[in-house]
Design a protein around this motif. Structure first.
Motif, PDB file in Angstrom:
ATOM      1  N   ALA A 103       2.430  -6.482  11.259  1.00 47.15           N
ATOM      2  CA  ALA A 103       3.002  -4.679  10.508  1.00 47.15           C
ATOM      3  C   ALA A 103       3.105  -5.234   8.616  1.00 47.15           C
ATOM      4  CB  ALA A 103       4.331  -4.590  10.334  1.00 47.15           C
ATOM      5  N   LEU A 104       3.036  -6.436   8.392  1.00 48.66           N
ATOM      6  CA  LEU A 104       3.076  -6.562   6.780  1.00 48.66           C
ATOM      7  C   LEU A 104       1.475  -7.463   6.837  1.00 48.66           C
ATOM      8  CD1 LEU A 104       5.726  -9.307   6.402  1.00 48.66           C
ATOM      9  CD2 LEU A 104       5.576  -6.978   5.197  1.00 48.66           C
ATOM     10  N   ALA A 105       0.438  -7.642   7.789  1.00 43.70           N
ATOM     11  CA  ALA A 105      -1.144  -7.067   7.724  1.00 43.70           C
ATOM     12  C   ALA A 105      -1.342  -6.010   7.079  1.00 43.70           C
ATOM     13  CB  ALA A 105      -1.262  -7.950   8.779  1.00 43.70           C
ATOM     14  N   GLY A 106      -0.377  -5.198   8.113  1.00 45.93           N
ATOM     15  CA  GLY A 106      -1.368  -3.909   7.837  1.00 45.93           C
ATOM     16  C   GLY A 106      -0.849  -3.261   6.298  1.00 45.93           C
ATOM     17  N   GLY A 107       0.142  -4.051   5.925  1.00 43.41           N
ATOM     18  CA  GLY A 107       0.750  -3.949   4.270  1.00 43.41           C
ATOM     19  C   GLY A 107      -0.039  -4.661   3.889  1.00 43.41           C
ATOM     20  N   ALA A 108      -0.439  -5.203   4.128  1.00 44.61           N
ATOM     21  CA  ALA A 108      -1.252  -5.992   2.661  1.00 44.61           C
ATOM     22  C   ALA A 108      -3.197  -5.155   2.630  1.00 44.61           C
ATOM     23  CB  ALA A 108      -2.092  -7.634   3.219  1.00 44.61           C
ATOM     24  N   LEU A 109      -3.566  -4.410   3.886  1.00 40.16           N
ATOM     25  CA  LEU A 109      -4.150  -3.721   3.471  1.00 40.16           C
ATOM     26  C   LEU A 109      -4.286  -3.085   2.460  1.00 40.16           C
ATOM     27  CD1 LEU A 109      -6.398  -3.588   6.765  1.00 40.16           C
ATOM     28  CD2 LEU A 109      -6.727  -5.497   4.854  1.00 40.16           C
ATOM     29  N   LEU A 110      -2.899  -2.091   2.642  1.00 36.68           N
ATOM     30  CA  LEU A 110      -2.393  -1.303   1.977  1.00 36.68           C
ATOM     31  C   LEU A 110      -2.002  -1.261   0.762  1.00 36.68           C
ATOM     32  CD1 LEU A 110       0.090   0.811   4.353  1.00 36.68           C
ATOM     33  CD2 LEU A 110      -1.972   1.124   3.879  1.00 36.68           C
ATOM     34  N   ALA A 111      -2.074  -2.606   0.675  1.00 39.13           N
ATOM     35  CA  ALA A 111      -1.467  -3.087  -0.856  1.00 39.13           C
ATOM     36  C   ALA A 111      -3.008  -3.655  -2.160  1.00 39.13           C
ATOM     37  CB  ALA A 111      -0.756  -4.358  -1.149  1.00 39.13           C
ATOM     38  N   ILE A 112      -3.885  -3.356  -0.835  1.00 39.78           N
ATOM     39  CA  ILE A 112      -5.554  -4.034  -1.940  1.00 39.78           C
ATOM     40  C   ILE A 112      -6.054  -2.042  -1.933  1.00 39.78           C
ATOM     41  CG2 ILE A 112      -7.515  -4.153  -1.801  1.00 39.78           C
ATOM     42  CD1 ILE A 112      -6.198  -6.530   0.497  1.00 39.78           C
ATOM     43  N   LEU A 113      -5.201  -1.486  -1.392  1.00 38.74           N
ATOM     44  CA  LEU A 113      -5.679   0.526  -1.565  1.00 38.74           C
ATOM     45  C   LEU A 113      -5.142   0.405  -2.673  1.00 38.74           C
ATOM     46  CD1 LEU A 113      -7.113   2.761  -1.212  1.00 38.74           C
ATOM     47  CD2 LEU A 113      -5.078   3.067   0.976  1.00 38.74           C
ATOM     48  N   ALA A 114      -3.898   0.145  -3.469  1.00 36.85           N
ATOM     49  CA  ALA A 114      -2.635   0.384  -4.087  1.00 36.85           C
ATOM     50  C   ALA A 114      -3.261   0.085  -5.279  1.00 36.85           C
ATOM     51  CB  ALA A 114      -1.552   0.816  -3.465  1.00 36.85           C
ATOM     52  N   VAL A 115      -3.566  -1.086  -5.477  1.00 43.63           N
ATOM     53  CA  VAL A 115      -3.962  -1.597  -6.483  1.00 43.63           C
ATOM     54  C   VAL A 115      -5.262  -1.373  -7.247  1.00 43.63           C
ATOM     55  CG1 VAL A 115      -4.876  -3.921  -7.737  1.00 43.63           C
ATOM     56  CG2 VAL A 115      -2.392  -3.875  -5.913  1.00 43.63           C
ATOM     57  N   LEU A 116      -6.602  -0.974  -6.039  1.00 47.46           N
ATOM     58  CA  LEU A 116      -7.399  -0.720  -6.548  1.00 47.46           C
ATOM     59  C   LEU A 116      -7.277   1.017  -7.290  1.00 47.46           C
ATOM     60  CD1 LEU A 116      -9.813  -1.051  -3.269  1.00 47.46           C
ATOM     61  CD2 LEU A 116      -9.690  -1.675  -6.107  1.00 47.46           C
ATOM     62  N   LEU A 117      -6.154   1.826  -6.313  1.00 50.13           N
ATOM     63  CA  LEU A 117      -6.034   3.380  -6.693  1.00 50.13           C
ATOM     64  C   LEU A 117      -5.365   3.550  -8.269  1.00 50.13           C
ATOM     65  CD1 LEU A 117      -5.942   6.236  -6.016  1.00 50.13           C
ATOM     66  CD2 LEU A 117      -3.850   5.836  -5.090  1.00 50.13           C
ATOM     67  N   GLY A 118      -4.220   1.918  -8.387  1.00 50.02           N
ATOM     68  CA  GLY A 118      -3.745   1.981  -9.971  1.00 50.02           C
ATOM     69  C   GLY A 118      -3.842   1.025 -11.276  1.00 50.02           C
TER      70      GLY A 118
END
Length: 354
Positions: A103-118
């Motif tokens: 689950a955290l592996a999927g979260g890591a990809l989401l975290a990268i997306l959030a960084v790009l967004l922010g």
């Protein structure tokens, strides 16, 4: 990555994207509702309000991203639990820790997306939105650049290098061409404050350039009649949450060198630095919430539980932020304490679940 790991990771990603998709129109409606009173003022119309809403959405999405990840993990993994897939996985000898890692592996990809967004999309989009809104509402020609705030003020060109608040300015340059006398008047003021309906300039150096040469005079203070008012300038004050990490770092250094209070910017800086950690911690919190409920627990209850945890986290993080600003708590500690407390609680729950 094994097939099972990819399957669990994609469940988290899919649930989060569905949650964000549901939040986008909801937040858009709220932003437009705030703009209703401004529609019709000067040149600000409905299309301007819609454009401002679209340009503001990335920042709001970035702010709610961790909570959306929590709800998305509950939706995605909850769907697996409802179909008894998690039970089958655990019966096959897959431990809870392995499920957490996937689950955290999927979260890591989401975290990268959030960084790009922010860090990339939101700052540029919101700055453009604020500028377009201000121009439509005021009718003035103004622009904020890396060299400060520029505006045309009744024939004068004004450059304000620092806006501490709407009513307190620093490092102001005013340029005016006197066509009748054939001269250029350049005024620099160290500071300006708004008092009793007008601006008061302080530490003034005024230079008049004409065919005969340059004449310089220094004045302690003088009134400045300007169309720029504090309410107008408030909209261009840098909101800490809208700046990228590097911009916050440079602004904190600038304020520290000038012996100014940078507390709000330091709290925002560490909050952004730790944003990916927060996103991952929300997924970690979702696991015991999910495993601790029965398979018959409906999706609505899981979403409601995620919303309650999100509200609790928001209140806790705001409390620590205010403690940092009011009582001198370390901004780093204020930023890291809420996710640390939630992760600790999740670890205790996971331990009880065995």
């Amino acid at each position: 990555m094994r097939i099972l790991d990819r399957y669990v990771a994609w469940s988290v990603i899919e649930g989060t994207l569905l949650t964000l998709g549901a939040l986008v129109p909801l937040m858009g409606v709220f932003i437009l509702a705030d703009e209703v009173e401004s529609i019709g003022v000067e040149h600000y119309g409905l299309l301007d309000a819609v454009l401002f809403m679209l340009l503001s959405l990335p920042r709001y999405l970035y702010q709610v991203f961790p909570i959306a990840t929590l709800i998305g993990a509950l939706i995605g993994l909850g769907a697996l639990a409802s179909r008894s897939e998690l039970v089958a996985v655990r019966a096959a000898g897959i431990s809870v820790s392995q499920i957490v890692r996937a689950a955290l592996a999927g979260g890591a990809l989401l975290a990268i997306l959030a960084v790009l967004l922010g860090e990339v999309v939101a700052p540029a989009a919101e700055q453009r939105g604020v500028e377009l809104r201000r121009q439509a509402l005021s009718g003035d020609v103004a622009q904020r650049t890396r060299f400060g705030f520029w505006a045309i003020d009744d024939g004068s060109y004004v450059n304000i290098r620092e806006i501490r608040s709407g009513a307190h300015l620093s490092d102001i340059y005013i340029y005016r061409v006197d066509s009748g006398a054939g001269s250029l008047v350049a005024t620099h003021a160290g500071a300006a404050r708004y008092s009793e309906g007008h601006w008061v300039l302080e530490e003034i150096a005024r230079s008049r350039v004409d065919a005969d040469g340059v004449e310089v005079e220094r004045i302690d203070r003088a009134e400045w009649d300007s169309m720029l008012d504090p309410e107008l300038l408030k909209v261009v004050v840098a909101d800490p949450q809208s700046l990228p990490v590097w911009g916050l770092y440079k602004y904190i250094r600038f304020m520290t060198i000038n012996e100014q209070d940078a507390g709000a910017y330091e709290v925002a800086f560490w909050g952004k630095v730790l944003h990916p950690v927060l996103t991952l911690s929300m997924i970690f919190v979702a696991i015991p919430l999910l495993l601790g409920s029965s398979r018959s627990t409906g999706m609505a209850r899981r979403i409601f539980a995620g919303i309650l945890v999100g509200i609790l986290y928001y209140l806790l993080s705001r409390t620590f932020a205010y403690m940092a600003l009011l009582f001198g708590m370390s901004p780093l500690l204020a930023a890291i304490a809420p996710p640390a407390l939630f992760v600790t609680a999740a670890l205790l729950l996971l331990r009880r679940l065995g």
